[in-house]
Design a protein around this motif. Sequence first.
Motif, PDB file in Angstrom:
ATOM      1  N   ASP A  88       0.843  -1.191   0.000  1.00 25.66           N
ATOM      2  CA  ASP A  88       0.000   0.000   0.000  1.00 25.66           C
ATOM      3  C   ASP A  88       0.884   1.249   0.000  1.00 25.66           C
ATOM      4  OD1 ASP A  88      -2.268  -1.587   0.044  1.00 25.66           O
ATOM      5  OD2 ASP A  88      -2.749  -1.190   2.153  1.00 25.66           O
ATOM      6  N   GLY A  89       1.943   1.224   0.800  1.00 24.32           N
ATOM      7  CA  GLY A  89       2.887   2.339   0.822  1.00 24.32           C
ATOM      8  C   GLY A  89       3.570   2.529  -0.521  1.00 24.32           C
ATOM      9  N   ALA A  90       3.917   1.421  -1.167  1.00 25.52           N
ATOM     10  CA  ALA A  90       4.547   1.497  -2.487  1.00 25.52           C
ATOM     11  C   ALA A  90       3.613   2.155  -3.501  1.00 25.52           C
ATOM     12  CB  ALA A  90       4.945   0.101  -2.959  1.00 25.52           C
ATOM     13  N   ALA A  91       2.345   1.839  -3.412  1.00 29.73           N
ATOM     14  CA  ALA A  91       1.371   2.425  -4.336  1.00 29.73           C
ATOM     15  C   ALA A  91       1.198   3.920  -4.098  1.00 29.73           C
ATOM     16  CB  ALA A  91       0.026   1.714  -4.198  1.00 29.73           C
ATOM     17  N   LEU A 102      10.001  -0.731  -1.415  1.00 23.50           N
ATOM     18  CA  LEU A 102       8.910  -1.315  -0.619  1.00 23.50           C
ATOM     19  C   LEU A 102       8.384  -2.598  -1.261  1.00 23.50           C
ATOM     20  CD1 LEU A 102       7.043   1.976   0.309  1.00 23.50           C
ATOM     21  CD2 LEU A 102       8.245   0.457   1.901  1.00 23.50           C
ATOM     22  N   GLU A 103       8.207  -2.582  -2.563  1.00 24.10           N
ATOM     23  CA  GLU A 103       7.743  -3.783  -3.282  1.00 24.10           C
ATOM     24  C   GLU A 103       8.754  -4.920  -3.135  1.00 24.10           C
ATOM     25  OE1 GLU A 103       4.993  -4.666  -4.765  1.00 24.10           O
ATOM     26  OE2 GLU A 103       3.934  -2.767  -4.895  1.00 24.10           O
ATOM     27  N   GLU A 104      10.031  -4.580  -3.281  1.00 25.67           N
ATOM     28  CA  GLU A 104      11.086  -5.581  -3.154  1.00 25.67           C
ATOM     29  C   GLU A 104      11.111  -6.179  -1.744  1.00 25.67           C
ATOM     30  OE1 GLU A 104      15.966  -5.824  -3.108  1.00 25.67           O
ATOM     31  OE2 GLU A 104      15.006  -4.033  -3.921  1.00 25.67           O
ATOM     32  N   TYR A 105      10.967  -5.332  -0.747  1.00 23.04           N
ATOM     33  CA  TYR A 105      10.979  -5.800   0.643  1.00 23.04           C
ATOM     34  C   TYR A 105       9.799  -6.733   0.911  1.00 23.04           C
ATOM     35  CZ  TYR A 105      11.636  -5.543   5.722  1.00 23.04           C
ATOM     36  OH  TYR A 105      11.840  -5.848   7.044  1.00 23.04           O
ATOM     37  N   ALA A 106       8.621  -6.362   0.430  1.00 23.31           N
ATOM     38  CA  ALA A 106       7.443  -7.226   0.598  1.00 23.31           C
ATOM     39  C   ALA A 106       7.683  -8.590  -0.049  1.00 23.31           C
ATOM     40  CB  ALA A 106       6.202  -6.560   0.015  1.00 23.31           C
ATOM     41  N   ALA A 107       8.250  -8.592  -1.250  1.00 20.86           N
ATOM     42  CA  ALA A 107       8.527  -9.849  -1.951  1.00 20.86           C
ATOM     43  C   ALA A 107       9.561 -10.686  -1.200  1.00 20.86           C
ATOM     44  CB  ALA A 107       8.997  -9.564  -3.377  1.00 20.86           C
ATOM     45  N   GLU A 108      10.590 -10.036  -0.663  1.00 24.41           N
ATOM     46  CA  GLU A 108      11.622 -10.764   0.089  1.00 24.41           C
ATOM     47  C   GLU A 108      11.064 -11.374   1.368  1.00 24.41           C
ATOM     48  OE1 GLU A 108      14.535 -11.755  -0.820  1.00 24.41           O
ATOM     49  OE2 GLU A 108      14.561 -10.614  -2.689  1.00 24.41           O
ATOM     50  N   ILE A 109      10.164 -10.651   2.031  1.00 23.69           N
ATOM     51  CA  ILE A 109       9.535 -11.206   3.236  1.00 23.69           C
ATOM     52  C   ILE A 109       8.717 -12.437   2.874  1.00 23.69           C
ATOM     53  CG2 ILE A 109       7.758 -10.791   4.986  1.00 23.69           C
ATOM     54  CD1 ILE A 109       8.767  -7.849   5.042  1.00 23.69           C
ATOM     55  N   GLU A 110       7.956 -12.361   1.798  1.00 23.94           N
ATOM     56  CA  GLU A 110       7.157 -13.518   1.366  1.00 23.94           C
ATOM     57  C   GLU A 110       8.046 -14.688   0.990  1.00 23.94           C
ATOM     58  OE1 GLU A 110       3.245 -11.145  -0.281  1.00 23.94           O
ATOM     59  OE2 GLU A 110       4.871 -11.560  -1.681  1.00 23.94           O
ATOM     60  N   ASP A 111       9.148 -14.415   0.288  1.00 19.20           N
ATOM     61  CA  ASP A 111      10.085 -15.483  -0.077  1.00 19.20           C
ATOM     62  C   ASP A 111      10.705 -16.114   1.168  1.00 19.20           C
ATOM     63  OD1 ASP A 111       9.603 -15.053  -2.763  1.00 19.20           O
ATOM     64  OD2 ASP A 111      11.505 -13.998  -3.135  1.00 19.20           O
ATOM     65  N   LEU A 112      11.043 -15.281   2.146  1.00 24.04           N
ATOM     66  CA  LEU A 112      11.621 -15.780   3.388  1.00 24.04           C
ATOM     67  C   LEU A 112      10.650 -16.720   4.097  1.00 24.04           C
ATOM     68  CD1 LEU A 112      13.888 -15.659   5.550  1.00 24.04           C
ATOM     69  CD2 LEU A 112      12.672 -13.705   6.515  1.00 24.04           C
ATOM     70  N   VAL A 113       9.412 -16.303   4.210  1.00 24.88           N
ATOM     71  CA  VAL A 113       8.406 -17.126   4.878  1.00 24.88           C
ATOM     72  C   VAL A 113       8.195 -18.434   4.115  1.00 24.88           C
ATOM     73  CG1 VAL A 113       5.985 -17.256   5.558  1.00 24.88           C
ATOM     74  CG2 VAL A 113       7.298 -15.181   6.017  1.00 24.88           C
ATOM     75  N   ALA A 114       8.114 -18.358   2.791  1.00 27.23           N
ATOM     76  CA  ALA A 114       7.925 -19.573   1.986  1.00 27.23           C
ATOM     77  C   ALA A 114       9.090 -20.542   2.179  1.00 27.23           C
ATOM     78  CB  ALA A 114       7.778 -19.204   0.513  1.00 27.23           C
ATOM     79  N   THR A 115      10.288 -20.014   2.272  1.00 30.35           N
ATOM     80  CA  THR A 115      11.470 -20.847   2.488  1.00 30.35           C
ATOM     81  C   THR A 115      11.400 -21.534   3.848  1.00 30.35           C
ATOM     82  OG1 THR A 115      12.792 -19.403   1.081  1.00 30.35           O
ATOM     83  CG2 THR A 115      13.994 -20.829   2.584  1.00 30.35           C
ATOM     84  N   VAL A 116      11.006 -20.777   4.866  1.00 28.12           N
ATOM     85  CA  VAL A 116      10.888 -21.338   6.215  1.00 28.12           C
ATOM     86  C   VAL A 116       9.818 -22.415   6.249  1.00 28.12           C
ATOM     87  CG1 VAL A 116      10.250 -20.818   8.602  1.00 28.12           C
ATOM     88  CG2 VAL A 116      11.765 -19.275   7.352  1.00 28.12           C
ATOM     89  N   VAL A 117       8.666 -22.135   5.646  1.00 29.59           N
ATOM     90  CA  VAL A 117       7.573 -23.103   5.624  1.00 29.59           C
ATOM     91  C   VAL A 117       7.998 -24.384   4.909  1.00 29.59           C
ATOM     92  CG1 VAL A 117       5.256 -23.533   4.686  1.00 29.59           C
ATOM     93  CG2 VAL A 117       5.753 -21.389   5.884  1.00 29.59           C
ATOM     94  N   ALA A 118       8.846 -24.244   3.897  1.00 29.39           N
ATOM     95  CA  ALA A 118       9.347 -25.414   3.179  1.00 29.39           C
ATOM     96  C   ALA A 118      10.392 -26.179   4.001  1.00 29.39           C
ATOM     97  CB  ALA A 118       9.948 -24.993   1.843  1.00 29.39           C
ATOM     98  N   GLY A 119      10.741 -25.657   5.183  1.00 27.65           N
ATOM     99  CA  GLY A 119      11.696 -26.335   6.051  1.00 27.65           C
ATOM    100  C   GLY A 119      13.136 -26.095   5.666  1.00 27.65           C
ATOM    101  N   GLU A 120      13.374 -25.078   4.839  1.00 27.85           N
ATOM    102  CA  GLU A 120      14.725 -24.770   4.388  1.00 27.85           C
ATOM    103  C   GLU A 120      15.280 -23.572   5.148  1.00 27.85           C
ATOM    104  OE1 GLU A 120      14.461 -24.178   0.183  1.00 27.85           O
ATOM    105  OE2 GLU A 120      13.335 -26.012  -0.102  1.00 27.85           O
ATOM    106  N   VAL A 121      16.583 -23.446   5.142  1.00 36.45           N
ATOM    107  CA  VAL A 121      17.233 -22.300   5.768  1.00 36.45           C
ATOM    108  C   VAL A 121      17.254 -21.166   4.742  1.00 36.45           C
ATOM    109  CG1 VAL A 121      19.361 -21.424   6.799  1.00 36.45           C
ATOM    110  CG2 VAL A 121      18.635 -23.785   7.230  1.00 36.45           C
ATOM    111  N   PRO A 122      16.672 -20.031   5.087  1.00 37.39           N
ATOM    112  CA  PRO A 122      16.588 -18.934   4.120  1.00 37.39           C
ATOM    113  C   PRO A 122      17.897 -18.179   3.967  1.00 37.39           C
ATOM    114  CG  PRO A 122      15.621 -18.265   6.187  1.00 37.39           C
ATOM    115  CD  PRO A 122      16.002 -19.718   6.338  1.00 37.39           C
TER     116      PRO A 122
END
Length: 140
Positions: A88-91, A102-122
């Motif tokens: 929203d801030g990026a917009a 801001l868009e990049e940071y949001a994407a990196e946070i999502e990637d980090l969470v997906a990596t953790v959920v997959a049981g991998e070390v981010p």
Amino acid sequence: MRRKLAAAALAAGLFAVAGCGDDDDGGSASTEEVCAQIDEAVEPLTDDFNEAVGAAGTAAATEDEAALAEAMIQLDQVVDEVTTALRDGAADAEDEDFSEALEEYAAEIEDLVATVVAGEVPDLARQEEAAQRVGEHCNT
């Protein structure tokens, strides 16, 4: 244990976007206004985030899969609220570079969470770099 470590690392950078600074050209809100908007949206989530991380750590340590699943759902909700605030801030941002950060940071946070959920070390370096880029605009 990996989830606990990654969640703690996420905590270190996730809430680092508070405080503000300069303006440039672009959307409808100054950098200072966007930083304040994000801070206002993210600050109340700190307790929820810490609670979810603590619950996930306890559940992982005791191998309580049901509690871990519940904690991960809570963590996912907090992360969704944070990434929504960032996007929203990026917009709204006048400064195109800030908007991209801001868009990049949001994407990196999502990637980090997906990596953790997959049981991998981010790879925390990318997330930290994205947080730092946002922080440069918000003087954090």
